[in-house]
Structures are given as C-alpha cells and as structure tokens.
Design an enzyme around this catalytic site. Structure first.
Site, short mmCIF file in Angstrom:
data_model
loop_
_atom_site.label_atom_id
_atom_site.label_comp_id
_atom_site.label_asym_id
_atom_site.label_seq_id
_atom_site.Cartn_x
_atom_site.Cartn_y
_atom_site.Cartn_z
N LYS A 140 45.57 34.05 35.31
CA LYS A 140 45.67 33.75 36.75
C LYS A 140 44.86 32.48 37.01
O LYS A 140 43.67 32.42 36.67
CB LYS A 140 45.11 34.89 37.59
CG LYS A 140 46.05 36.06 37.76
CD LYS A 140 45.47 37.05 38.77
CE LYS A 140 46.36 38.26 38.92
NZ LYS A 140 45.76 39.27 39.81
N GLU A 182 32.32 43.57 38.12
CA GLU A 182 33.64 43.50 37.46
C GLU A 182 33.62 44.23 36.12
O GLU A 182 34.66 44.64 35.63
CB GLU A 182 34.07 42.04 37.28
CG GLU A 182 34.16 41.23 38.58
CD GLU A 182 35.35 41.59 39.47
OE1 GLU A 182 36.12 42.51 39.14
OE2 GLU A 182 35.49 40.94 40.54
N GLU A 238 51.61 41.30 37.25
CA GLU A 238 51.16 42.29 38.24
C GLU A 238 52.31 42.98 38.96
O GLU A 238 52.32 43.11 40.19
CB GLU A 238 50.19 41.65 39.25
CG GLU A 238 49.24 42.67 39.86
CD GLU A 238 48.10 42.05 40.66
OE1 GLU A 238 47.44 41.14 40.15
OE2 GLU A 238 47.89 42.49 41.79
N HIS A 249 38.77 46.26 45.32
CA HIS A 249 38.94 44.93 45.91
C HIS A 249 39.54 44.94 47.32
O HIS A 249 39.37 43.96 48.04
CB HIS A 249 39.79 44.04 44.98
CG HIS A 249 39.02 43.53 43.79
ND1 HIS A 249 38.42 44.38 42.89
CD2 HIS A 249 38.75 42.26 43.35
CE1 HIS A 249 37.82 43.66 41.94
NE2 HIS A 249 38.00 42.38 42.20
N HIS A 266 31.40 37.52 45.78
CA HIS A 266 32.59 38.35 45.54
C HIS A 266 32.22 39.64 44.79
O HIS A 266 32.58 40.75 45.21
CB HIS A 266 33.62 37.54 44.75
CG HIS A 266 34.77 38.36 44.25
ND1 HIS A 266 35.75 38.85 45.10
CD2 HIS A 266 35.09 38.81 43.02
CE1 HIS A 266 36.62 39.56 44.39
NE2 HIS A 266 36.24 39.55 43.12
P1 NAD Z 1 31.19 30.58 39.77
O1 NAD Z 1 32.11 29.96 38.85
O2 NAD Z 1 31.00 29.97 41.11
O3 NAD Z 1 29.78 30.71 39.07
C1 NAD Z 1 28.73 31.31 39.79
C2 NAD Z 1 27.46 30.43 39.73
O4 NAD Z 1 26.88 30.58 38.44
C3 NAD Z 1 27.71 28.96 39.93
O5 NAD Z 1 26.70 28.43 40.74
C4 NAD Z 1 27.62 28.39 38.51
O6 NAD Z 1 27.20 27.08 38.47
C5 NAD Z 1 26.60 29.29 37.90
N1 NAD Z 1 26.68 29.41 36.46
C6 NAD Z 1 27.80 29.56 35.72
N2 NAD Z 1 27.48 29.78 34.44
C7 NAD Z 1 26.14 29.72 34.36
C8 NAD Z 1 25.22 29.87 33.31
N3 NAD Z 1 25.60 30.18 32.07
N4 NAD Z 1 23.90 29.71 33.57
C9 NAD Z 1 23.50 29.44 34.84
N5 NAD Z 1 24.32 29.32 35.89
C10 NAD Z 1 25.63 29.46 35.64
O7 NAD Z 1 31.56 32.12 40.06
P2 NAD Z 1 32.13 33.28 39.12
O8 NAD Z 1 31.54 34.52 39.67
O9 NAD Z 1 32.01 32.99 37.69
O10 NAD Z 1 33.70 33.25 39.44
C11 NAD Z 1 34.16 33.47 40.74
C12 NAD Z 1 35.53 32.83 40.84
O11 NAD Z 1 36.39 33.44 39.91
C13 NAD Z 1 36.19 32.98 42.19
O12 NAD Z 1 36.71 31.74 42.59
C14 NAD Z 1 37.30 33.98 41.96
O13 NAD Z 1 38.40 33.77 42.80
C15 NAD Z 1 37.64 33.72 40.52
N6 NAD Z 1 38.24 34.86 39.83
C16 NAD Z 1 39.38 34.64 39.14
C17 NAD Z 1 39.97 35.66 38.43
C18 NAD Z 1 41.20 35.40 37.63
O14 NAD Z 1 41.78 36.36 37.10
N7 NAD Z 1 41.59 34.16 37.47
C19 NAD Z 1 39.38 36.93 38.42
C20 NAD Z 1 38.20 37.13 39.12
C21 NAD Z 1 37.62 36.07 39.83
N1 GLY Z 2 41.24 39.86 38.26
C1 GLY Z 2 42.46 40.60 38.41
C2 GLY Z 2 43.51 40.18 37.44
O1 GLY Z 2 43.27 39.40 36.56
O2 GLY Z 2 44.59 40.62 37.58
#
Ligand code: NAD
Ligand code: GLY
Length: 367
Positions: A140, A182, A238, A249, A266
């Site tokens: 995704k 998650e 999906e 969610h 989130h």
């Molecule tokens: P993010 O990518 O914003 O990272 C969170 C914070 O952690 C950021 O400030 C980043 O700079 C920091 N960070 C990242 N790695 C680090 C590390 N190793 N050390 C220190 N800091 C670090 O957030 P996230 O929680 O990783 O991802 C959230 C995003 O993922 C949302 O946009 C959501 O929509 C998306 N998402 C996508 C899917 C999918 O299936 N594609 C599933 C769930 C969430």
């Molecule tokens: N995070 C939900 C999915 O990948 O389907």
C-alpha cells in the site's frame, strides 16, 4: 532470516536481522546488478545516521532525496519533488527507489516508484517499529490530500524489504509505543499462537528497546511480518481477509480526526481503538463471555497514552463515518470472536457504539 510474500511473479523476500542494513550496498549490487537507484529518506534520518547515508551515497553512487520529517509533509507537492529527483538522476525503467525511513517515507517513496516510468522497483528499508511490522510489507503506497489521509495512492508491491531492528535503538519512546500498537493488533487476528505469544511476551517486547535487548523484538517482528505476508498473499487488494489488519482502526481513525491529527499519533489512537473494539465485541455478542478473562488479562497494563483533550463522544461517533471502511453510510468494525480470531462486523447500532466510547474514553479521563 528470510520470509517471502507470495504473489506469483510479484513475490518478494523480506529479510529480518540485526545489523544487516550495513551491508545494503553489497546486497543491492548483488540483487540488482548494474541498476541505478535513488535513496529517499527524511531529514530526521539523515541527521541521526549521517555516516550511513554517506556510505549509501558512495556505495550505490546514487542521489539521496531528503524529505522534511513528518506526516504533514506527506503531500502531493513533496511527492512530486521525489519524481524530480528520479528524473534528474536519469533513472530508467530498471531504476530502483530505496525507501529508508518510517511509514511516511515508505508510503511516499513507494508511491513515487509506483508512478515513475509507470512503475519501477522499490526496496523498503523501514526504520520505525510501525513500518517494520506493517507499512513496509504489503504494497500500500499513498500520500495525503488536504481532505483526508492516504487518499491518493496505489498498490505497488516492493521488490524486497530489508528490516534491520537495530534502527529501533534510536527510535523515540513515544514512536516505539505507537508501533507497539500495530504489533499488539496481530494478537487479535494472527491466530491462537500469536495471542498466546503476546500474552506471554507483551512486557518484554514493550521494554526491549529501553533495555537495549533486541532479541525479543526480532522474534516479534518476524511473527508480525509472517502473519501480514500470509494475509497479503491471499488478499492483496483487501477484498476480504486483509481488512482484518485494520483491527481497532475504525475507532482509531475517528479519534485521530477528532483531535485534528495532532496530539495523538496514529498508533496511539490504535491502542485506544483496540480497547474499544474488544469492548464492542463484548456488548455486541461477538466475543463469548468465556473469553473475556483472557482478553482482559491481555489488555491489562496496555500503555494507553493520555487523551490530549476531553473527548466529545458524539463528534467522535460522527467522525467514524468518514472512515474508508464505512460502506454506504454503514460502519464496519473488525471485532474479536475468540483468541487470535476476528471478523468484519457491520450493522452495529449507534447506541452500542456510543456506550463503548463513553465507557472506555471516560474511564480513562476519570483515572
Ligand atoms: P513516521 O514515518 O512519521 O516516523 C515517525 C517519526 O520517527 C518521524 O519523526 C521519524 O523521523 C522518526 N524516525 C523514524 N525512524 C527513526 C529511527 N530509527 N530513529 C529515530 N527516529 C526515527 O511514522 P510511522 O509511524 O513510521 O508511519 C506512519 C505512516 O505510515 C502514516 O503516514 C501511515 O499512513 C502510514 N502507514 C502505512 C501503511 C501501509 O500499509 N502502507 C500501514 C500503516 C501506516
Ligand atoms: N495496514 C493495513 C494493510 O496493510 O492492509
């Protein structure tokens, strides 16, 4: 260790290990010989790992595109800037986009790979717990629109995923807890084995980074990815089973929206959403009373973050209808039916949902 996501000719490996990212240039040159690439990362990762980024730049002879850090930059203009880099670097159809970062980087770089030259390969190198157990696997990809999250995107499976749990050593505690949500959700949909594993290991997993002991995380990440890989292998788009990954969610998205996508991450909202989903399953009769003690035990001690402001139950209920899971104006919930098993449920009356919100969210405020 290596797992596979089985999708016919689009199958791909997921490598999980400690310290494996150091050998990325060698890995890349072996797996994608002679192919050009561009690394997409964030300003935060670039400042935490400057020598690693330099090593990638040198070892891969590639540009490194730095995105500003955070969800608010997951926009079309900043996604478009990634495309500019790919064009300027003269990547061709054999070009490879390497996403190094959390879910925001992974989603944006993945979507750039999906669109550039009508689709080029992408390698995901996740650096947050959330990205390791969820967003880097499954294909995704998306960016946000001012009117909603992830509204513009595509399914585009990566060509490989490389998960190095050592990146978690620098992850801030709050982000770690958000990723833990998650992880925790897999206990409700990943079979009895995952339910029991989380019951026995939830504390060890939660405190692993703080204690500097990556071993519990390795097994935990592997278990989550194995479950996700199996689900994606069966239901890539999906149409059915993949919806189970959205456990908690429906409530979580409404909470995020109610708090204006600020104040509650989130994953933090997902923790609240999981508690609400279990409660709704109890009062709606999806979860038989004989299971309640086990579920209560599993939820005991969950690191629920404080709510940023008093919740308005009615507004949160209304926000649920904006969720992508709401179909034809009807709410859809993923609810537990037993340890490790969940189902998609619709037709739940307003009264029950409000009852759940009132009980779970007000309880917390009163504490
Ligand atoms: P993010 O990518 O914003 O990272 C969170 C914070 O952690 C950021 O400030 C980043 O700079 C920091 N960070 C990242 N790695 C680090 C590390 N190793 N050390 C220190 N800091 C670090 O957030 P996230 O929680 O990783 O991802 C959230 C995003 O993922 C949302 O946009 C959501 O929509 C998306 N998402 C996508 C899917 C999918 O299936 N594609 C599933 C769930 C969430
Ligand atoms: N995070 C939900 C999915 O990948 O389907």
């Amino acid at each position: 260790m290596q797992l596979n996501v089985d999708l016919g000719d689009r199958s791909y490996p997921v490598y999980i290990g400690s310290g494996i990212a150091a050998g990325f240039p060698e890995f890349f040159n072996e797996r994608f010989p002679g192919r050009r690439c561009a690394v997409v990362t964030s300003s935060a990762i670039a400042s935490i790992y400057p020598s690693y980024i330099s090593a990638l730049k040198e070892g891969l002879s590639c540009p490194v595109h730095e995105l500003p850090d955070g969800e608010k930059y997951k926009t079309v203009p900043l996604w478009s800037a990634i495309l500019d880099t790919l064009v300027e670097a003269r990547l061709d159809r054999k070009g490879v986009v390497v996403a190094l970062g959390g879910g925001v980087v992974g989603d944006m770089a993945g979507f750039a790979a999906a669109c550039f030259m009508r689709g080029v390969d992408c390698v995901q190198v996740p650096t947050t717990l959330l990205a390791m157990v969820d967003s880097s696997v499954g294909g995704k990809t998306a960016v946000d629109h001012p009117l909603g999250k992830n509204l513009i995107g595509a399914f585009h499976q990566p060509a490989a995923v490389l998960i190095d749990i050592d990146f978690l050593k620098t992850l801030p505690a709050r982000e770690f807890v958000a990723g833990y949500a998650e992880v925790f959700k897999y206990a409700f949909l990943g079979g009895r084995g995952m339910f029991d594993y989380m019951m026995a290991n939830r504390g060890a997993v939660l405190h692993a980074v703080a204690k500097g002991t990556p071993e519990p995380l390795m097994e935990c990440v592997e278990r989550c990815v194995r479950i996700k890989a199996a689900i994606v292998g069966q239901d890539e788009r999906e149409a059915g089973q993949r919806a189970l990954l959205n456990f908690g969610h429906t409530f979580a998205h409404a909470l995020e929206q109610f708090y204006g996508f600020e104040g509650l991450l989130h994953g933090e909202a997902v923790l609240w959403g999981i508690c609400c989903a279990v409660e709704l399953a109890k009062i709606n009769g999806n979860l038989h009373g004989r299971h309640w003690p086990e579920f209560d035990e599993l939820l005991f001690g969950l690191p629920l973050p404080p709510l940023p402001a008093p919740p308005d139950i009615n507004k949160i209920y209304t926000a649920m209808f904006a969720d992508k899971k709401a179909e034809s104006g009807e709410l859809r919930f993923i609810l537990p039916v037993g340890p490790g098993a969940a189902e998609v449920v619709s037709g739940v009356g307003e009264k029950k949902v409000l009852q759940v919100l009132e009980k779970k969210l007000d309880l917390r405020l009163a504490e």
